[in-house]
Write a protein that holds these residues in place. Structure first.
Motif, mmCIF file in Angstrom:
data_model
loop_
_atom_site.group_PDB
_atom_site.id
_atom_site.type_symbol
_atom_site.label_atom_id
_atom_site.label_comp_id
_atom_site.label_asym_id
_atom_site.label_seq_id
_atom_site.Cartn_x
_atom_site.Cartn_y
_atom_site.Cartn_z
ATOM 1 N N UNK A 75 36.369 46.080 32.908
ATOM 2 C CA UNK A 75 36.510 45.174 31.766
ATOM 3 C C UNK A 75 36.855 45.941 30.494
ATOM 4 N N UNK A 76 37.576 47.049 30.663
ATOM 5 C CA UNK A 76 37.992 47.864 29.527
ATOM 6 C C UNK A 76 39.392 47.453 29.058
ATOM 7 N N UNK A 77 39.801 47.968 27.904
ATOM 8 C CA UNK A 77 41.131 47.646 27.376
ATOM 9 C C UNK A 77 42.235 48.067 28.341
ATOM 10 N N UNK A 78 41.982 49.150 29.093
ATOM 11 C CA UNK A 78 43.016 49.653 29.996
ATOM 12 C C UNK A 78 42.788 49.232 31.454
ATOM 13 N N UNK A 79 41.836 48.348 31.674
ATOM 14 C CA UNK A 79 41.608 47.858 33.043
ATOM 15 C C UNK A 79 42.789 47.003 33.483
ATOM 16 N N UNK A 80 43.169 47.134 34.738
ATOM 17 C CA UNK A 80 44.327 46.399 35.241
ATOM 18 C C UNK A 80 43.910 45.098 35.913
ATOM 19 N N UNK A 81 44.807 44.136 35.887
ATOM 20 C CA UNK A 81 44.536 42.854 36.539
ATOM 21 C C UNK A 81 44.390 43.034 38.039
ATOM 22 N N UNK A 82 45.201 43.904 38.624
ATOM 23 C CA UNK A 82 45.129 44.099 40.073
ATOM 24 C C UNK A 82 43.754 44.623 40.484
ATOM 25 N N UNK A 83 43.141 45.472 39.660
ATOM 26 C CA UNK A 83 41.811 45.994 39.994
ATOM 27 C C UNK A 83 40.766 44.883 39.970
ATOM 28 N N UNK A 84 40.925 43.936 39.053
ATOM 29 C CA UNK A 84 40.007 42.793 38.965
ATOM 30 C C UNK A 84 40.144 41.902 40.198
ATOM 31 N N UNK A 85 41.375 41.665 40.625
ATOM 32 C CA UNK A 85 41.623 40.825 41.796
ATOM 33 C C UNK A 85 41.130 41.510 43.063
ATOM 34 N N UNK A 86 41.376 42.799 43.182
ATOM 35 C CA UNK A 86 40.898 43.554 44.352
ATOM 36 C C UNK A 86 39.376 43.531 44.439
ATOM 37 N N UNK A 87 38.726 43.632 43.291
ATOM 38 C CA UNK A 87 37.260 43.582 43.262
ATOM 39 C C UNK A 87 36.756 42.253 43.811
ATOM 40 N N UNK A 88 37.400 41.160 43.397
ATOM 41 C CA UNK A 88 36.986 39.835 43.862
ATOM 42 C C UNK A 88 37.197 39.677 45.367
ATOM 43 N N UNK A 89 38.360 40.081 45.855
ATOM 44 C CA UNK A 89 38.633 39.970 47.291
ATOM 45 C C UNK A 89 37.669 40.832 48.097
ATOM 46 N N UNK A 90 37.386 42.037 47.613
ATOM 47 C CA UNK A 90 36.463 42.937 48.315
ATOM 48 C C UNK A 90 35.054 42.353 48.357
ATOM 49 N N UNK A 91 34.656 41.708 47.270
ATOM 50 C CA UNK A 91 33.334 41.073 47.212
ATOM 51 C C UNK A 91 33.194 40.045 48.333
ATOM 52 N N UNK A 92 34.215 39.208 48.505
ATOM 53 C CA UNK A 92 34.141 38.174 49.532
ATOM 54 C C UNK A 92 34.301 38.747 50.935
ATOM 55 N N UNK A 102 45.787 34.515 46.587
ATOM 56 C CA UNK A 102 45.046 34.442 45.330
ATOM 57 C C UNK A 102 45.909 33.728 44.302
ATOM 58 N N UNK A 103 45.310 32.801 43.583
ATOM 59 C CA UNK A 103 45.973 32.118 42.478
ATOM 60 C C UNK A 103 45.270 32.562 41.200
ATOM 61 N N UNK A 104 45.972 33.345 40.401
ATOM 62 C CA UNK A 104 45.408 33.888 39.162
ATOM 63 C C UNK A 104 45.718 32.938 38.013
ATOM 64 N N UNK A 105 44.668 32.503 37.332
ATOM 65 C CA UNK A 105 44.802 31.522 36.255
ATOM 66 C C UNK A 105 44.216 32.110 34.980
ATOM 67 N N UNK A 106 45.075 32.484 34.050
ATOM 68 C CA UNK A 106 44.621 33.151 32.842
ATOM 69 C C UNK A 106 44.144 32.142 31.795
#
Length: 232
Positions: A75-92, A102-106
């Motif tokens: 959740x840093x300024x330089x964090x990438x969207x792909x890392x956030x999505x990968x984290x969610x998929x890995x969690x599940x 995945x449907x990303x909704x900003x």
């Protein structure tokens, strides 16, 4: 097709403080995207990914599922969207729960609708592409075939590297830019290619006349004006 809807919303906004939960037209910005996603018939499961207790609290009031708190390093300024999505998929996946896409909704693109989300997912499924993004057509005067870049000698050359300029507007090919309303990607592409796009990118034209992606206070004012024009 099982589609995981992810609404990413971190708490560290600087240009518009607390923008993800700041009230726009009498309700938190986050609520616009939640309502649109809830109207979708093709999103299988909808979640929030956030590091902020305050945002999570608002999300829970909106009955939005929050299965985890996002790690601070994502959740840093330089964090990438792909890392956030990968984290969610890995969690599940750790719970043996799998999704096809995945449907990303900003949150910062609030004026999407459930109908538009479903139209995008249907087109994504029917075309069999790796990903699909929402776009708007670029005005002719900004078309890449009419724009230039500086070469090594300080002269101009076409940004497309074409040798000749297309002289007539009618002969210009359509060009598009992302408008941020929606991103859909095969889970396999995300996991194996570490990409939100893959090699085959489909698109759907946005129903909006003007892209409104809220990053600055000026963007916020545009969003307020848009709402007033819809509800004079």
């Amino acid at each position: 097709m099982r589609v995981l809807g992810i609404i990413p919303a971190r708490g560290g906004s600087k240009t518009v403080p607390k923008k993800n939960i700041k009230e726009l037209g009498g309700k938190p910005l986050l609520q616009y995207t939640v309502e649109a996603a809830n109207d979708s018939k093709l999103i299988s499961r909808l979640i929030l990914s956030s590091d902020s207790d305050e945002i999570i609290s608002v999300a829970e009031q909106l009955k939005l599922e929050v299965p985890f708190k996002r790690p601070i390093e994502l959740a840093q300024d330089d964090s990438t969207t792909i890392s956030v999505v990968l984290h969610a998929l890995s969690f599940f996946e750790a719970q043996n729960i799998f999704f096809d896409a995945v449907c990303l909704l900003q949150v910062t693109s609030p004026f999407k609708t459930g109908e538009f989300i479903d139209a995008a997912i249907k087109k994504f499924i029917n075309q069999g592409c790796d990903s699909l993004i929402s776009v708007q057509r670029i005005p002719d005067k900004y078309n890449p075939h009419w724009t230039f870049k500086k070469d090594n000698f300080g002269n101009l050359k076409l940004s497309t590297n074409d040798e000749q300029i297309i002289p007539r507007r009618q002969d210009l090919p359509n060009a598009y830019h992302r408008d941020g309303l929606i991103y859909i990607t095969k889970a396999e592409v995300i996991l194996k290619q570490n990409s939100l796009y893959g090699k085959i990118i489909g698109f759907i034209e946005s129903p909006l006349k003007e892209s409104i992606n809220i990053d600055t206070l000026n963007d916020w004012e545009k969003a307020e004006s848009f709402l007033k024009s819809k509800n004079p």
